[in-house]
Design a protein around this motif. Structure first.
Motif, mmCIF file in Angstrom:
data_model
loop_
_atom_site.group_PDB
_atom_site.id
_atom_site.type_symbol
_atom_site.label_atom_id
_atom_site.label_comp_id
_atom_site.label_asym_id
_atom_site.label_seq_id
_atom_site.Cartn_x
_atom_site.Cartn_y
_atom_site.Cartn_z
ATOM 1 N N ARG A 144 0.598 -1.045 -0.237
ATOM 2 C CA ARG A 144 0.091 -0.020 -0.010
ATOM 3 C C ARG A 144 0.862 1.279 -0.099
ATOM 4 N NH1 ARG A 144 -3.840 -0.956 5.173
ATOM 5 N NH2 ARG A 144 -4.290 1.250 4.758
ATOM 6 N N ARG A 203 3.630 4.024 -0.791
ATOM 7 C CA ARG A 203 4.238 4.515 -2.307
ATOM 8 C C ARG A 203 5.738 4.768 -2.386
ATOM 9 N NH1 ARG A 203 -0.123 9.225 -1.339
ATOM 10 N NH2 ARG A 203 0.675 8.787 0.740
ATOM 11 N N SER A 251 11.744 -0.884 -3.042
ATOM 12 C CA SER A 251 10.964 -2.171 -2.879
ATOM 13 C C SER A 251 12.049 -3.548 -3.319
ATOM 14 C CB SER A 251 9.816 -2.093 -3.649
ATOM 15 O OG SER A 251 9.064 -1.067 -2.891
ATOM 16 N N GLU A 266 6.814 6.011 4.360
ATOM 17 C CA GLU A 266 7.112 6.542 3.324
ATOM 18 C C GLU A 266 7.761 7.857 3.268
ATOM 19 O OE1 GLU A 266 2.819 5.419 1.088
ATOM 20 O OE2 GLU A 266 2.985 7.480 1.853
ATOM 21 N N ASP A 301 4.200 0.263 -11.599
ATOM 22 C CA ASP A 301 3.448 1.114 -11.783
ATOM 23 C C ASP A 301 2.196 0.829 -10.609
ATOM 24 O OD1 ASP A 301 1.989 -1.069 -12.727
ATOM 25 O OD2 ASP A 301 2.474 -0.251 -15.028
ATOM 26 N N ASN A 302 1.307 1.821 -10.696
ATOM 27 C CA ASN A 302 0.107 1.599 -9.873
ATOM 28 C C ASN A 302 -0.523 0.457 -10.016
ATOM 29 O OD1 ASN A 302 0.883 3.983 -8.704
ATOM 30 N ND2 ASN A 302 -0.595 5.283 -9.946
ATOM 31 N N SER A 327 1.228 -2.410 -8.749
ATOM 32 C CA SER A 327 1.212 -2.317 -7.136
ATOM 33 C C SER A 327 -0.327 -2.819 -6.599
ATOM 34 C CB SER A 327 1.628 -1.042 -6.490
ATOM 35 O OG SER A 327 1.433 -1.089 -5.332
#
Length: 297
Positions: free
Chosen positions: A105, A107, A113, A162, A185-186, A189
């Motif tokens: 969750r 960003r 990551s 974050e 990308d979103n 994710s």
């Protein structure tokens, strides 16, 4: 909470499997205590956040070691065997164990990551008094029994982690395998978060890549590719890690035989369980049980 209460009469020792960290690998947990030393490495299927408020601690990770002092915060993937082998008498720390569906969750920069999943530790000294107060409050909220407070603690922790990567931080590892991934990308994710969520709810059941991909509305081969690029591991490796984490706790805490533990941990056979356990621990389940008994008898 008063840090003066952290005075230690005797050296505290952590017993792998004694808490729910390993046994319930899909549960988000906060901690706020004197950090006990570990007499043997352990692993768990959560990303770990540690914030040292006083004293110092020393960690042995998969391919590196590091020391943390008061005012430092770190983030690492607990799926690699790791061990806190030193903890000063005046040490006190706070933090959390974040299941992957919470982790994704966040960003975070894609390279971060990738490095975390590859075994690196992220360390920052950009902390302050607000962190002391927040970690104590998050711990209280998480234990309050109030769902709204618990969710607030999770949301604030995610924002805090974050922010760690918006300010100066160090990467501790001989190798930084950022090349293991491409962009995250979103859409990828979101898909990974859905798959992690499904695995978390069903890892003790007989599920496979097809079942997991279906919840993200993806073809199994594509789902496996997206998961590997985002996490640095395969879908089945993550599923196996959750099962092994659960089995680790059962080996330490109970008297069930190896066959029962293999079955109750989601493995289809003792041979598959033994093979998977050796791959992460370097020893068979029976050897791990004997070793933990010798340490903590």
């Amino acid at each position: 909470m008063n840090l003066s209460k952290s005075k230690i009469e005797e050296k505290a020792v952590y017993q792998p499997g004694a808490s729910s960290i390993e046994g319930w690998p899909t549960t988000l947990q906060f901690f706020y205590a004197h950090p006990p030393v570990m007499l043997m490495p352990h692993w768990h299927a959560q990303v770990e956040v540690n914030y040292v408020m006083s004293g110092s601690v020393h960690y042995r990770m998969g391919d590196h070691t590091f020391r943390m002092s008061a005012g430092q915060m770190c983030l690492f993937w607990g799926g690699q065997p790791h061990q806190m082998d030193e903890s000063s008498d005046d040490s006190f720390y706070a933090g959390a164990h974040l299941p992957l569906f919470h982790f994704f969750r966040m960003r975070l920069p894609p390279a971060v990551s990738a490095m975390l999943m590859g075994g690196a530790t992220m360390l920052t000294e950009v902390t302050g008094k607000a962190d002391d107060e927040n970690f104590a409050r998050w711990q209280d909220y998480a234990k309050s029994g109030d769902t709204a407070k618990a969710e607030n603690a999770v949301q604030e922790l995610i924002l805090r982690v974050e922010r760690m990567f918006m300010e100066p931080y160090d990467v501790i590892s001989p190798a930084s395998p950022a090349s293991k991934t491409t962009s995250q990308d979103n859409a990828a994710s979101v898909a990974v978060a859905r798959m992690c969520d499904f695995i978390a709810a069903n890892f003790l059941e007989d599920i496979d890549a097809t079942d997991i991909a279906r919840v993200a509305n993806l073809h199994p081969k594509y789902a496996m590719n997206v998961f590997r690029k985002s996490t640095g591991m395969t879908l089945m490796k993550y599923l196996t890690l959750l099962r092994l984490s659960r089995a680790q706790a059962m080996l330490v805490n109970g008297q069930d035989n190896i066959l029962s533990i293999a079955m109750e941990s989601g493995f289809g056979s003792v041979s598959a369980f033994n093979k998977a356990f050796r791959q992460i621990a370097g020893i068979p389940p029976s050897g791990f049980r004997r070793g933990s008994s010798a340490y903590f008898q």
